[in-house]
Enzyme design. Structure first.
Site, PDB file in Angstrom:
ATOM      1  N   HIS A   1       1.016  -1.277   0.038  1.00  0.00           N
ATOM      2  CA  HIS A   1      -0.299  -0.034  -0.001  1.00  0.00           C
ATOM      3  C   HIS A   1       0.785   1.197  -0.108  1.00  0.00           C
ATOM      4  O   HIS A   1       0.237   2.317   0.292  1.00  0.00           O
ATOM      5  CB  HIS A   1      -0.994   0.003   1.178  1.00  0.00           C
ATOM      6  CG  HIS A   1      -2.069  -1.131   1.145  1.00  0.00           C
ATOM      7  ND1 HIS A   1      -2.587  -1.433   2.110  1.00  0.00           N
ATOM      8  CD2 HIS A   1      -2.461  -2.022   0.173  1.00  0.00           C
ATOM      9  CE1 HIS A   1      -3.358  -2.438   1.883  1.00  0.00           C
ATOM     10  NE2 HIS A   1      -3.511  -2.888   0.741  1.00  0.00           N
TER      11      HIS A   1
ATOM     12  N   CYS B   1       4.202  21.665  -5.495  1.00  0.00           N
ATOM     13  CA  CYS B   1       5.255  20.564  -6.136  1.00  0.00           C
ATOM     14  C   CYS B   1       6.515  21.651  -6.800  1.00  0.00           C
ATOM     15  O   CYS B   1       6.201  22.756  -7.295  1.00  0.00           O
ATOM     16  CB  CYS B   1       4.683  19.868  -7.406  1.00  0.00           C
ATOM     17  SG  CYS B   1       6.243  18.974  -8.376  1.00  0.00           S
TER      18      CYS B   1
END
Length: 304
Positions: free
Chosen positions: A135, A194
């Site tokens: 995950h 970002c």
């Protein structure tokens, strides 16, 4: 040269009796080449809660879904406001005796690899090397627009700089790495972009509820199960297909499935042995019986 026949087992569909004894687990691990499938129950002794155990947070907390996260900037603001405070708790978490025991079993050759459903990185912190993170990991961040990967520590520094007065009690952590906050605090939280493309669509590199595990990663885990002699489930209820499919794969191939977990699991009808004990105590005993030793600095929980 005579070869030893491979021992196989056919599940009956009737759960093996629950026990506190590790005799069958010791016997199967003694053949070596066992794959571990670990779940949140292995990390609860490190202070990270699970969703479905006896104190599982699904009873009080609804985790954010992938669809919510990608659907709006406000949902992402909510996640990162809560996750920013929760990360401090995750970052402080340390491997417990169960994690150290798995690392010791791998180092001694009893465990050939680890498939973990956990996103906390504690298997690696304990010294395990052959770890596949089914995950993903809270310790990495991905930009959904340009795909750039970065360290969570770097994002944490930038978020602290953008929100110098953002503080709250973060003692109650949710399994997905965030904490509950009032909407007033969420609205005040500032996101950062970002550094590569300027997008604010940053996401922890984990599989959210409603999101699929990448097919290539699933196939890699299938290969690990196919090459193993048995599967040892540690601290997982196997409530979702994400982990249960590997147990079914092993059982279909006639490979022993061993489960050490507190409480019932969805894989119980496929198990050769079901041990119901706290993971730290059980795995400490297991490594001792197999002649391994926990790394230095980890206390034997049975002695406390």
């Amino acid at each position: 040269m005579r070869t030893r026949p491979t021992l196989t087992w056919t599940p009956t569909g009737v759960p093996a009796p629950r026990t506190t004894e590790l005799d069958e687990v010791v016997r199967v691990l003694g053949r070596r080449g066992v794959v571990v499938l670990s779940g949140a129950g292995l990390s609860t002794e490190s202070g990270i809660p699970d969703y479905r155990g006896t104190g599982g947070t699904l009873r009080q907390h609804s985790p954010m879904t992938y669809q919510e996260f990608v659907g709006s900037a406000e949902s992402r603001r909510r996640y990162w406001a809560r996750g920013h405070l929760g990360w401090a708790v995750v970052a402080r978490a340390r491997p417990n005796a169960g994690h150290r025991a798995v690392a010791a079993l791998e180092a001694a050759g009893y465990v050939s690899g680890v498939i973990t459903q956990n996103v906390d990185g504690l298997h690696q912190a304990a010294g395990a090397t052959a770890v596949t993170e089914l995950h993903g990991s809270l310790r990495r961040v991905v930009c959904l627009d340009c795909g750039r990967m970065s360290a969570r520590e770097a994002l944490d520094r930038r978020l602290r700089a953008a929100n110098p007065h953002f503080h709250a009690d973060a003692t109650r952590l949710n399994p997905d790495g965030d904490v509950d906050l009032p909407e007033r605090m969420v609205r005040e939280f500032r996101l950062v972009a970002c550094v590569a493309c300027g997008s604010e669509a940053l996401k922890p590199h984990v599989v959210f509820f409603g999101e699929n595990v990448p097919r290539a990663l699933v196939d890699q885990c299938y290969r690990m199960v196919d090459e193993a002699k048995a599967v040892l489930v540690l601290g997982s209820s196997l409530a979702v297909m994400s982990g249960l499919r590997f147990v079914r794969r092993a059982a279909t191939a006639g490979k022993p499935v061993l489960i050490v977990n507190q409480g019932e699991t969805r894989g119980d009808p496929l198990a050769r042995a079901r041990v119901d004990r706290p993971l730290g105590h059980a795995l400490t005993e297991l490594v001792a019986r197999l002649g391994c030793a926990l790394p230095e600095g980890v206390a034997d929980p049975a002695a406390s």
